[in-house]
Write a protein that holds these residues in place. Structure first.
Motif, PDB file in Angstrom:
ATOM      1  N   ALA A  83       0.827  -1.206   0.000  1.00  0.00           N
ATOM      2  CA  ALA A  83       0.000   0.000   0.000  1.00  0.00           C
ATOM      3  C   ALA A  83       0.863   1.259   0.000  1.00  0.00           C
ATOM      4  O   ALA A  83       0.608   2.219  -0.748  1.00  0.00           O
ATOM      5  N   SER A 113       1.517   3.923  -3.245  1.00  0.00           N
ATOM      6  CA  SER A 113       1.188   5.331  -3.026  1.00  0.00           C
ATOM      7  C   SER A 113       2.353   6.218  -3.434  1.00  0.00           C
ATOM      8  O   SER A 113       2.171   7.242  -4.108  1.00  0.00           O
ATOM      9  N   GLN A 117      10.316   4.291  -1.636  1.00  0.00           N
ATOM     10  CA  GLN A 117       9.579   3.179  -2.235  1.00  0.00           C
ATOM     11  C   GLN A 117      10.264   1.844  -1.934  1.00  0.00           C
ATOM     12  O   GLN A 117       9.615   0.854  -1.568  1.00  0.00           O
ATOM     13  N   VAL A 176      -1.252  -0.896  -8.273  1.00  0.00           N
ATOM     14  CA  VAL A 176      -2.442  -0.717  -7.440  1.00  0.00           C
ATOM     15  C   VAL A 176      -3.397  -1.898  -7.642  1.00  0.00           C
ATOM     16  O   VAL A 176      -3.920  -2.478  -6.681  1.00  0.00           O
TER      17      VAL A 176
END
Length: 435
Positions: A118, A122, A143, A210
């Motif tokens: 998640a 993002s 990341q 995603v």
């Protein structure tokens, strides 16, 4: 008539055991292994969920690798500087994987994998808006740190929820997802970047990730065999110290790092080689070169059979030899031979990685998340070193310099495996003498 009067057995099924009573013996409780196995309940859902998690992880982690020539041109930086958009992500992952493994032990594998994906997706949606190469490197580092919780938790989840005989195959499928993610991320970014630029390309990868994350969370079965551990630093230090005192685990960590050094070096600079004369290929074609990752999908998923036939060390020798052959073949100034070299390098790398990583999960009897974390840390440090050193070697000596670096790393793999074989023979002789 009750079964006892006929001599038949009475069997009472329970979730964790089977009770068996006979005339000749009292009630005996026989444990039933409720872990997943191929063809059993939940195995396909689990395999697909972790496959998609692997796709998302590698697509995000290496989303800029095929785009380095475009990033260099956009920001006016050298190949070595642009390579940090990859090395920062893999390096941060290597640094954070051990601390996040402690959270995995405390809060659960599925919880941490979901949180890691998640956060990573993002940040991935912010990457296209980086105003400078410095900001791009910083976002990529965040990341990579977020993704650190996924591979170690996935390995520990599999070790706990899958029967030992199916473990190498299950981990091979997860690694196959890594190869598909790495391949699709590079191919997609190559063609999208050719039309709309590298920023749209990395944004596209973010959106794909995603979708993979949502599907992963919906598919992955809840763990049944997880037991929460402690977050106390002393417990973590004691567990890590125990793993580092295990010679076999240390050899496996080194093998993972060295294999990844080769892979990171080759795929960080291959885009520059193909973009330069005499090939001068467009970005879309360069991105399509990464379709050879499909070979890695096959070699990783069949690692279990390879070990069954050759043993762990035999499989590692074969993986090292295949990688070496690929490096040597790639020296030719012929596009077909370069592609053949990449096929061999990719097949050897993914087979070696699948064998080494599954051996870590099999060897560690406790603190599996930390054992896997140490492997992942070494593995991604190897990726960072390979990406940076590969770019430096390419700048200094062209493709031959990168190949020389790769050959040194493979020599390290073979040397470590030989040492392991000698240690195993010595141990067997000692056991024989004692008996």
């Amino acid at each position: 008539m009750p079964s006892a009067s006929t001599g038949a057995s009475t069997i009472v099924d329970a979730s964790a055991a089977t009770a068996v009573r006979t005339e000749a013996a009292p009630l005996e409780v026989v444990p039933v292994d409720s872990r997943m196995t191929p063809g059993g309940p939940g195995y396909r859902r689990m395999s697909l969920a972790l496959f998609l998690a692997g796709v998302a992880t590698f697509a995000l982690l290496y989303s800029t690798q095929a785009l380095l020539p475009l990033i260099s041109g956009d920001f006016g930086v050298t190949a070595s500087t642009a390579s940090w958009t990859v090395s920062a992500a893999t390096g941060a992952l290597a640094l954070f994987v051990l601390p996040l493994s402690a959270l995995s032990e405390r809060f659960g594998r599925r919880t941490l994998m979901t949180a890691s994906l998640a956060i990573a997706v993002s940040v991935g949606l912010l990457v296209p808006f980086a105003p400078s190469v410095g900001w791009l490197v910083a976002l990529r580092a965040v990341q990579g740190a977020a993704l650190a919780g996924l591979p170690v938790s996935a390995m520990a989840y599999l070790a706990e929820e899958v029967r030992p005989k199916a473990l190498i195959t299950a981990i091979g499928l997860f690694v196959a997802g890594n190869s598909v993610g790495g391949m699709s991320g590079r191919v997609i970014t190559g063609w999208v970047a050719q039309e709309w630029g590298w920023r749209v390309a990395v944004g596209t990868i973010g959106l794909i990730a995603v979708g993979c994350t949502v599907a992963f969370r919906l598919l992955l079965p809840a763990p049944k065999h997880f037991k929460a551990g402690s977050l106390r630093p002393a417990v973590l230090v004691r567990t890590v110290r125990g793993h580092l005192a295990n010679p076999l685990l240390c050899r496996l960590y080194a093998i993972g790092a060295l294999f990844m050094t080769v892979f990171g070096a080759v795929y960080t600079v291959i885009g520059y080689r193909l973009a330069d004369a005499p090939f001068s290929l467009p970005q879309g074609i360069i991105g399509s070169i990464f379709l050879v990752y499909l070979v890695g999908t096959v070699s990783a998923s069949t690692a279990g059979k390879l070990v069954g036939r050759l043993g762990r060390r035999g499989a590692l020798y074969l993986a090292g030899g295949t990688t070496t052959a690929g490096l040597l073949v790639s020296l030719a100034d012929s596009l077909p031979l370069i592609l053949l070299g990449l096929v061999l390098i990719t097949a050897g790398f993914f087979a070696g990685h699948a064998v080494a990583s599954s051996s870590v999960s099999h060897t560690a009897k406790e603190g599996r998340a930390q054992a896997s974390a140490l492997y992942q840390s070494a593995y991604y440090l190897g990726s960072s070193a390979g990406g940076t050193l590969g770019a430096v070697a390419f700048h200094a000596g062209g493709w031959a310099g990168t190949v020389a670096l790769g050959l040194l790393a493979v020599l390290g793999v073979v040397t470590i495996t030989v040492v392991g074989s000698h240690a195993a023979r010595t141990q067997r002789r000692l056991v024989a003498v004692q008996h």
